[in-house]
Write an enzyme that holds these catalytic residues in place. Structure first.
Site, PDB file in Angstrom:
ATOM      1  CB  ILE A 138       4.447  41.323  -6.961  1.00 39.14           C
ATOM      2  CG1 ILE A 138       3.345  42.185  -6.345  1.00 39.14           C
ATOM      3  CG2 ILE A 138       3.934  40.595  -8.197  1.00 39.14           C
ATOM      4  CD1 ILE A 138       2.151  41.410  -5.827  1.00 39.14           C
ATOM      5  CE1 TYR A 228       3.067  18.451  27.975  1.00 41.83           C
ATOM      6  CE2 TYR A 228       5.413  17.948  28.122  1.00 41.83           C
ATOM      7  CZ  TYR A 228       4.225  18.351  28.726  1.00 41.83           C
ATOM      8  OH  TYR A 228       4.202  18.648  30.052  1.00 41.83           O
ATOM      9  CE  LYS A 289      -4.195  24.896  38.287  1.00 44.43           C
ATOM     10  NZ  LYS A 289      -4.567  24.602  39.677  1.00 44.43           N
ATOM     11  CG  HIS A 290      -7.206  23.388  34.035  1.00 41.53           C
ATOM     12  ND1 HIS A 290      -6.086  22.861  33.425  1.00 41.53           N
ATOM     13  CD2 HIS A 290      -7.207  22.892  35.300  1.00 41.53           C
ATOM     14  CE1 HIS A 290      -5.450  22.082  34.276  1.00 41.53           C
ATOM     15  NE2 HIS A 290      -6.094  22.087  35.417  1.00 41.53           N
ATOM     16  CG  ASN A 432     -24.832  25.957  30.751  1.00 44.78           C
ATOM     17  OD1 ASN A 432     -25.160  26.657  29.831  1.00 44.78           O
ATOM     18  ND2 ASN A 432     -25.327  24.727  30.922  1.00 44.78           N
ATOM     19  CG  PHE A 487     -32.150  31.843  27.654  1.00 48.77           C
ATOM     20  CD1 PHE A 487     -32.539  30.616  28.190  1.00 48.77           C
ATOM     21  CD2 PHE A 487     -32.084  31.946  26.260  1.00 48.77           C
ATOM     22  CE1 PHE A 487     -32.838  29.529  27.382  1.00 48.77           C
ATOM     23  CE2 PHE A 487     -32.385  30.863  25.443  1.00 48.77           C
ATOM     24  CZ  PHE A 487     -32.761  29.654  26.008  1.00 48.77           C
ATOM     25  CG  ASP A 492     -34.217  24.951  37.599  1.00 52.36           C
ATOM     26  OD1 ASP A 492     -33.922  25.888  36.828  1.00 52.36           O
ATOM     27  OD2 ASP A 492     -34.126  23.746  37.271  1.00 52.36           O
ATOM     28  CG  HIS A 538     -19.472  26.230  23.502  1.00 47.90           C
ATOM     29  ND1 HIS A 538     -20.280  27.104  22.795  1.00 47.90           N
ATOM     30  CD2 HIS A 538     -20.270  25.623  24.400  1.00 47.90           C
ATOM     31  CE1 HIS A 538     -21.524  27.010  23.242  1.00 47.90           C
ATOM     32  NE2 HIS A 538     -21.549  26.118  24.224  1.00 47.90           N
TER      33      HIS A 538
END
Length: 538
Positions: A138, A228, A289-290, A432, A487, A492, A538
């Site tokens: 504090i 970098y 990788k990546h 995906n 999902f 297909d 993502h």
């Protein structure tokens, strides 16, 4: 209402006559105190810092002599006093401030050397609640902020790493500091208190499960400035937040050159993936990788787990990151050095393995000291223009999910194990994502495509290429289980997976076309299981 400045210009040089030293980390403090005394600076100090300086034979006054008030409450109250803060905050060229100082016997404090109770260290080591709270400083932050605000007249130092610069500044300016130096130290001081308060607020949020609070602060301490960022024209630094989670941030670099920005990003992805396979359940290896896996496998030995992971996509593994869930041993090390690899990370490394890896001096070898717990919570964050996206960590595990068989044919015991393995890996593949697996080994991985059917096709192509490279009669997708992290919007994708040889499929379910996908699975004679939970990444 905003406070209006009197617009008194700041002086360039300010002579340091009195310094207040109060530090938790006493690294170099005696040496600094000696250098200040040589410059004719009078020293004030507190508690253990005062004792260390006095024991070195240097003249130092206790703050209680200045304030006329003793330390109380186990040291919680010692510097929270108008004499201290008046000495730090007074505008020396303001007549009203000068009059107040004279009236109340307040003396200028020109230099504040303060570092804080080790809250981050206690938190990172998993201290109990009372101990962690007791290590919330504090008085230190209050003095740092006061000194930094009044940087027109006061120099504030918050890190032992800046002691040499301070001494150099005083010597270069005949015992004074420059306005430019004081401003830079003030900036560093506010960054320090901001990171400290961020660590405290986030600890409370975790402890009390507060979720998305009204204000969210994320701070860290610079571990290293990087050459970098993702590309050579981008600046970058690696900051440690103090989260109690073993990984690349806690790891010791046993050999090799500095990790790059991309190395750290990829190594974190690799280690978080391999941690899905607990060490007590047997050896596991993930090759990244990546930030995407190109091969993951389990086996009775660590060397075999590495060989099986490599077999999934030996081409992409070149120059990759290898993560292991157990101590790196000699046999595995001998296998790894046969291929160019950027980084190896493991909980620990045997002495024999260290000697083997030493033959490749540029190969970075990290010992993390443990595995992160995939079930443990916490937050992740990424920046967007003008903001932060913050979320709780994806700590869901397929073992804890209520799996639902939705096809006429139920999976066999082996298919079910392969399904779980594939879904565990798919959690760490960019969406995906489609992952084929068989017998505790990835057979093909399709990552990051705009169309799920393309991910399925790419994974199958990878499997065919792996089979050709290894001289197998057929790709491992034949008789495999396949996982989709989200999902299937249409049949297909399923038909593409079946064409590749998959006999069982695990996916979250939840599409408006689920009935069509289930019907296609039944017609093809494959088993399908819904998890009810997706793993977008993502």
């Amino acid at each position: 209402m905003a406070v209006v400045s009197k617009k008194i210009p700041a002086p360039d040089k300010v002579r340091v006559k009195t310094a207040l030293l109060s530090v938790s980390d006493k690294t170099g403090i005696v040496e600094l105190a000696g250098a200040l005394v040589e410059q004719g600076v009078a020293l004030l100090s507190t508690g253990g810092t005062h004792k260390a300086i006095a024991d070195a034979g240097l003249a130092v006054k206790d703050v209680s002599e200045l304030t006329g008030f003793p330390e109380i409450m186990d040291g919680r109250v010692k510097t929270l006093h108008p004499t201290v803060h008046g000495g730090l905050l007074a505008i020396r060229d303001d007549e009203e401030h000068k009059a107040a100082m004279a009236a109340h016997g307040i003396v200028d404090i020109d230099l504040a050397v303060i570092n804080l109770y080790p809250f981050e260290e206690v938190r990172s080591k998993g201290g109990d609640y009372p101990t962690t709270v007791e290590n919330i400083d504090i008085g230190g932050p209050a003095m740092i902020r006061a000194s930094a605000k009044n940087h027109a007249y006061v120099t504030v130092i918050t890190n032992p790493a800046d002691y040499d610069a301070l001494i150099g500044e005083l010597k270069a300016n005949a015992g004074s500091t420059s306005y430019d130096f004081r401003r830079k130290m003030a900036a560093a001081a506010y960054a320090r208190t901001a990171a400290y308060d961020a660590a405290i607020s986030n600890w409370f949020a975790d402890e009390l499960n507060l979720g998305m609070m009204r204000h969210r602060a994320i701070g860290g301490v610079l571990k290293e400035e990087m050459r970098y960022g993702e590309n050579p024209h981008q600046a970058a630094g690696f900051y440690i937040t103090g989260e109690n989670r073993p990984g690349v941030a806690t790891a010791a670099l046993l050999q090799g050159k500095q990790l790059s920005y991309n190395n750290i990003n990829d190594t974190d992805a690799a280690y978080e993936l391999v941690a899905e396979f607990r060490a007590e359940q047997g050896p596991a290896c993930a090759i990244i990788k990546h930030a995407n896996p190109c091969g993951v496998a389990t086996a009775p030995s660590l060397a075999d787990a590495y060989r099986r992971a490599l077999a999934c996509d030996s081409t992409s593994a070149f120059g990759g990151i290898i993560a292991l869930n157990q101590e790196l041993d000699a046999e595995t090390a001998r296998e790894i050095v046969k291929l160019f690899t950027e980084v190896i990370i493991a909980p620990s490394v045997s002495d024999e393995a260290k000697a083997i890896i030493a033959a490749k001096p540029n190969l970075r070898l990290l010992a993390a000291g443990g595995l992160p717990d995939p079930r443990k919570g916490g937050i992740t964050a990424k920046t967007v223009s003008g903001g932060l996206l913050v979320q709780s960590r994806d700590n869901a595990m397929v073992e804890d999910m209520a799996l639902k068989v939705v096809t006429k044919r139920a999976p066999t015991a082996q298919e079910l194990e392969d399904m779980k393995f594939a879904f565990r890996v798919a959690k760490h593949v960019k969406s995906n994502a489609v992952v084929y697996a068989k017998d505790g080994q990835t057979a093909g991985i399709g990552a990051g495509q705009m169309s799920r059917i393309d991910s399925a096709r790419i994974a199958a192509i990878k499997a065919e290429e792996a089979a050709k490279a290894a001289g197998w009669a057929q790709p491992m997708t034949k008789g495999s289980a396949v996982a989709s992290e989200a999902f299937l919007p249409f049949p297909d994708s399923l038909l593409s997976m079946v064409a590749a040889g998959a006999t069982a499929l695990i996916q979250p379910g939840g599409s408006i076309k689920d009935a069509d996908v289930i019907a296609a699975a039944d017609e093809a004679g494959v088993a399908m299981v819904f998890t009810g939970m997706r793993h977008f990444r993502h």
